[in-house]
Motif scaffolding. Structure first.
Motif, PDB file in Angstrom:
ATOM      1  N   GLN A  37       0.831  -1.192   0.000  1.00  0.00           N
ATOM      2  CA  GLN A  37       0.000   0.000   0.000  1.00  0.00           C
ATOM      3  C   GLN A  37       0.874   1.252   0.000  1.00  0.00           C
ATOM      4  O   GLN A  37       0.703   2.143  -0.823  1.00  0.00           O
ATOM      5  CB  GLN A  37      -0.854  -0.038   1.265  1.00  0.00           C
ATOM      6  CG  GLN A  37      -2.245   0.492   1.110  1.00  0.00           C
ATOM      7  CD  GLN A  37      -2.997   0.303   2.418  1.00  0.00           C
ATOM      8  OE1 GLN A  37      -2.911  -0.743   3.072  1.00  0.00           O
ATOM      9  NE2 GLN A  37      -3.712   1.320   2.831  1.00  0.00           N
ATOM     10  N   VAL A  38       1.823   1.287   0.941  1.00  0.00           N
ATOM     11  CA  VAL A  38       2.666   2.477   1.093  1.00  0.00           C
ATOM     12  C   VAL A  38       3.523   2.678  -0.160  1.00  0.00           C
ATOM     13  O   VAL A  38       3.552   3.764  -0.748  1.00  0.00           O
ATOM     14  CB  VAL A  38       3.546   2.352   2.353  1.00  0.00           C
ATOM     15  CG1 VAL A  38       4.632   3.412   2.362  1.00  0.00           C
ATOM     16  CG2 VAL A  38       2.685   2.460   3.599  1.00  0.00           C
ATOM     17  N   THR A  39       4.194   1.608  -0.575  1.00  0.00           N
ATOM     18  CA  THR A  39       5.085   1.746  -1.728  1.00  0.00           C
ATOM     19  C   THR A  39       4.294   2.032  -3.002  1.00  0.00           C
ATOM     20  O   THR A  39       4.681   2.876  -3.809  1.00  0.00           O
ATOM     21  CB  THR A  39       5.925   0.472  -1.889  1.00  0.00           C
ATOM     22  OG1 THR A  39       6.742   0.320  -0.736  1.00  0.00           O
ATOM     23  CG2 THR A  39       6.808   0.552  -3.121  1.00  0.00           C
ATOM     24  N   GLY A  40       3.171   1.350  -3.162  1.00  0.00           N
ATOM     25  CA  GLY A  40       2.365   1.563  -4.361  1.00  0.00           C
ATOM     26  C   GLY A  40       1.899   2.995  -4.480  1.00  0.00           C
ATOM     27  O   GLY A  40       2.044   3.637  -5.520  1.00  0.00           O
ATOM     28  N   LEU A  41       1.401   3.521  -3.363  1.00  0.00           N
ATOM     29  CA  LEU A  41       0.905   4.896  -3.362  1.00  0.00           C
ATOM     30  C   LEU A  41       2.054   5.877  -3.598  1.00  0.00           C
ATOM     31  O   LEU A  41       1.929   6.833  -4.364  1.00  0.00           O
ATOM     32  CB  LEU A  41       0.229   5.168  -2.011  1.00  0.00           C
ATOM     33  CG  LEU A  41      -0.954   6.123  -1.996  1.00  0.00           C
ATOM     34  CD1 LEU A  41      -1.971   5.744  -3.053  1.00  0.00           C
ATOM     35  CD2 LEU A  41      -1.593   6.122  -0.613  1.00  0.00           C
ATOM     36  N   ALA A  42       3.183   5.614  -2.932  1.00  0.00           N
ATOM     37  CA  ALA A  42       4.335   6.515  -3.081  1.00  0.00           C
ATOM     38  C   ALA A  42       4.824   6.531  -4.524  1.00  0.00           C
ATOM     39  O   ALA A  42       5.114   7.599  -5.079  1.00  0.00           O
ATOM     40  CB  ALA A  42       5.459   6.091  -2.140  1.00  0.00           C
ATOM     41  N   VAL A  43       4.874   5.352  -5.146  1.00  0.00           N
ATOM     42  CA  VAL A  43       5.358   5.300  -6.534  1.00  0.00           C
ATOM     43  C   VAL A  43       4.352   5.981  -7.458  1.00  0.00           C
ATOM     44  O   VAL A  43       4.736   6.703  -8.384  1.00  0.00           O
ATOM     45  CB  VAL A  43       5.609   3.838  -6.962  1.00  0.00           C
ATOM     46  CG1 VAL A  43       5.877   3.754  -8.448  1.00  0.00           C
ATOM     47  CG2 VAL A  43       6.774   3.262  -6.174  1.00  0.00           C
ATOM     48  N   LEU A  44       3.070   5.787  -7.171  1.00  0.00           N
ATOM     49  CA  LEU A  44       2.036   6.435  -7.988  1.00  0.00           C
ATOM     50  C   LEU A  44       2.189   7.961  -7.933  1.00  0.00           C
ATOM     51  O   LEU A  44       2.240   8.639  -8.962  1.00  0.00           O
ATOM     52  CB  LEU A  44       0.654   6.012  -7.483  1.00  0.00           C
ATOM     53  CG  LEU A  44      -0.530   6.523  -8.302  1.00  0.00           C
ATOM     54  CD1 LEU A  44      -0.535   5.866  -9.669  1.00  0.00           C
ATOM     55  CD2 LEU A  44      -1.845   6.245  -7.587  1.00  0.00           C
TER      56      LEU A  44
END
Lengths: 241, 252, 262
Positions: A37-44
């Motif tokens: 969740q954290v990494t996905g959102l940050a990369v987005l």
């Protein structure tokens, strides 16, 4: 120490990793979900900022462009701990953004990883678009395209090369521990992710468990990369011929 | 089939038949201390097609690029027959090696039509019409860069025509094409000329110049040494440079 | 179209369950598993979620001075009292104790096991060639260790190694180097990577390790959730919390002894 025992932590690590996955360990699943969740959102968010920013730097001709490129490239090497510390001072209750109460939340971790990943995405995007721009420049000029239109065109045409930029960013965010440890606080069930769990288990001396978690992280990283590269190659065959 | 007229903003008045599209006066361009265009004056873009010929390094491509606005000359003036309007570009340029976007043939045209100010609703239909004109309708969904060399150049040409230009600049468009592909491309060029587009064509192909052009401008060392109707040029070229070029002699 | 979605997702983090308190804590209480054992009881009783940030006493005190927490649970009595005196905490209460132990390689090259006091044991370490791994991070354990050397700790970088890291990392280094080190008993007993290391000296009154709880002052930090924080402090020093601490065991061994005075 007998030689037979020397490999023991590694075999135990494999066993641990397998056991955690096989039993779908609830804590592990929670930690994994938060990591994604954290990494996905940050990369987005990083891509939403870094793609246009990089493209403007790649095609733009304006004062301060070179300085911006140098700065972005330097920011790529920013130590996560420094980012974590800087954000801690900003987000802390005593800091200028303290009123938002973001410290020790997943949001703070997303912000930290976004700060880490955006320069990578932007710098790689600038590189990709600048190279393509050399090829397209004359065409764009004869079409009378503005810089923003040029940037948009290059982003779409460079979409397959840009997945690599997003993947590089994902790699850094996924593996990073220093920044999320400080701004997240490694709070159980709230801000504990894969890397901070590994750090915690290491500090408990549970080296084989930590290594096992590291193996899971590695396998997941591999799976993400292989999946995205597969999609990219498939799309490229369809679009480029 | 009949070509639907490409979108053209209503404000663009046609060029009077007796006027050249562009008047060039004492044009000078220096690259690395070399005078690549050394005082060219000419009325170009007269009705029909003008072939620009001359040995390599004579300044042909740079002349076209300067007219297209890609190069900044050090001296001289370029005056178009129309007032400078930023909203409509009336000059189009096709490069020797086509520059196509990494998209399908159709998407390449839609993208260009968007830049040319064609309303969204009309873009796909117009792009399809252009593809049909180029005999590429079957390849609409094919990645542009997967097309053959001849198909790529035809696509680049109809993309330029999608701009509805008054002046079309062609820089050796068939230099790397086989005879069949060249013939297909020439059919498109001839139709454009027929439709009233004025063409400046750089070519080394004397046959092509004979087939398409009604006028030849010969450049040597950055200057115009001959400017005559094409039939006259090939029969009795006046300047020694042009005669040597046509004979295949080395020009210094 | 994407922007509101992302904004919503970002805010979701901040908007999570409001009934929680943040405890700035030393690491030993977390690493030993104490919180895992006792906090669920408190949470079930009160519905208040306890979020523990385990960072070492020095860091915990600094974070608390920045108002990043509601409760402090650390083990450096003097520093804690200074914290209250400076107006950052309401009151300080004893919660529990355990003790520090000197650990080292089983073969004990400095012969510390035979010494009569921790001071003599440390002098013996200094006199030998054996390395000593110190936290060097201004934590509660580090402060205590420094205070135990009769003539102050040896110069750093010789055989006296300042790791600058947490207890666990320091113990990992000690195990790898077969170095002596000072740690609290709870951390040591729950530490897995003991690799040829054992407790060599214990029981000196100077090794007494007191843990205290402080509710952070709402005067200094308006963001403090005073009511819930006070409830936690009352609970952990009250009957339920104290008996929960007493009943936390590792095998036969009780890791912390409750000693709240109320």
């Amino acid at each position: 120490m007998v030689n037979k025992d020397a490999m023991e932590p590694f075999t135990t690590a494999f066993a641990n990793a397998w056991h955690l996955i096989w039993t779908a360990d609830a804590d592990l699943m929670g930690v994994l979900a938060l990591s994604f969740q954290v990494t996905g959102l940050a990369v987005l968010v990083s891509c939403l900022i870094g793609f246009p920013l990089g493209a403007i730097l790649g095609v733009g001709r304006f004062a301060g462009r070179s300085a911006s490129l140098v700065a972005i490239n330097a920011l790529m090497g920013l130590p996560p701990v420094v980012v974590g510390l800087g954000l801690y001072l900003l987000l802390s209750r005593a800091g200028p953004l303290g009123v938002f109460g973001l410290l020790y939340t997943p949001t703070a971790m997303v912000i930290a990883q976004t700060v880490l990943v955006t320069p990578i995405v932007a710098a790689l995007t600038a590189q990709v678009t600048e190279e393509m721009h050399r090829e397209y420049r004359d065409l764009f000029a004869t079409m009378g395209m503005g810089q923003v239109q040029q940037a948009a065109t290059l982003l779409w045409d460079g979409r397959f090369a840009l997945t690599t930029a997003a993947l590089a960013g994902t790699g850094r965010a996924f593996a990073e521990v220093g920044a999320v440890m400080i701004v997240g606080g490694n709070i159980d069930h709230v801000t504990r992710v894969m890397t901070t769990t590994i750090a915690l288990e290491t500090s408990r001396g549970e080296l084989a468990l930590a290594l096992g978690l590291g193996l899971i992280l590695l396998v997941l990283s591999l799976a993400i990369n292989a999946g995205v590269m597969g999609l990219r190659n498939m799309g490229m065959r369809l679009a480029h011929g | 089939m009949a070509d639907p007229l490409p979108f053209r903003p209503p404000a663009a008045a046609p060029v009077m038949p007796d006027r050249p599209a562009v008047r060039i006066e004492d044009l000078r361009l220096t690259r690395r201390w070399r005078k690549v265009i050394d005082g060219i004056s000419a009325d170009l873009g007269t009705p029909g097609c003008t072939a620009i010929m001359g040995p390599n390094g004579a300044g042909k491509s740079l002349l076209l690029r300067t007219i297209a606005g890609l190069e900044k000359p050090q001296g001289g003036t370029i005056t178009f027959a129309w007032p400078p309007t930023p909203e409509k570009r009336r000059v189009a340029l096709v490069f020797q090696r086509p520059v196509l976007l990494r998209r399908t043939a159709l998407a390449n045209l839609v993208h260009a039509l968007r830049q040319f100010g064609v309303p969204r609703a009309a873009r796909t239909d117009q792009a399809m019409a252009l593809l049909e004109r180029a005999d590429l309708a079957h390849a609409a969904k094919t990645p542009a860069r997967a097309l053959s060399g001849g198909e790529q150049q035809r696509l680049a040409l109809v993309r330029a025509l999608g701009q509805a230009p008054d002046l079309l600049l062609l820089d050796e468009p068939s230099a790397s094409l086989d005879p069949r592909a060249t013939a297909a491309l020439e059919r498109l060029i001839r139709q454009a000329i027929h439709d009233g587009v004025r063409v400046l064509l750089i070519t080394h192909d004397r046959g092509q110049a004979r087939r398409l052009a009604n006028r030849v401008v010969f450049l040597h060392a950055g200057r115009v040494t001959e400017d005559t109707p094409s039939d006259r040029f090939f029969d009795v070229a006046q300047s020694p440079q042009a005669r040597a070029y046509l004979n295949g002699d080395l020009l210094l | 179209m994407k922007a509101p979605m992302i904004a919503a997702a970002l805010l979701a983090g901040a908007a999570q369950a409001d009934t929680f308190i943040t405890v700035q804590s030393t690491t030993s209480t977390q690493n030993s598993g104490l919180y895992d054992a006792i906090l669920p009881i408190f949470e079930a009783e009160t519905g208040i979620d306890v979020r523990v940030v385990a960072v070492g006493t020095g860091q915990a005190l600094r974070n608390a001075r920045s108002c990043d927490g509601d409760v402090l649970l650390v083990h450096a009595k003097e520093a804690e009292e200074a914290f209250v005196t400076d107006g950052f905490g309401l009151t300080r209460q004893d919660v529990m104790y355990n003790d520090f132990v000197l650990i080292g390689p089983v073969d004990d090259p400095a012969n510390v096991a035979d010494q009569n006091s921790i001071a003599e044991a440390l002098v013996a370490v200094a006199a030998s060639d054996a390395p000593f791994a110190s936290r060097g991070d201004d934590s509660g354990t580090h402060r205590r260790e420094v205070s135990l050397w009769p003539d102050g700790p040896p110069a750093s970088g010789t055989t006296y190694l300042e790791t600058g890291q947490g207890m666990g990392a320091t113990l990992n280094i000690a195990a790898a180097l077969q170095a002596y080190s000072l740690t609290d008993r709870a951390t040591w007993l729950t530490f897995a990577n003991t690799d040829g290391m054992t407790i060599l000296h214990e029981g000196d009154p100077a090794l007494f390790n007191q843990y205290g709880v402080i509710v952070i002052s709402p005067q200094a930090c308006p963001s403090v959730k005073l009511e819930d924080a006070q409830r936690f402090a009352d609970w952990i020093t009250g009957d339920t919390g104290q008996s929960a601490i007493a009943s936390y065991r590792l095998g036969e061994t009780q890791l912390f002894t409750p000693n709240a005075t109320r």
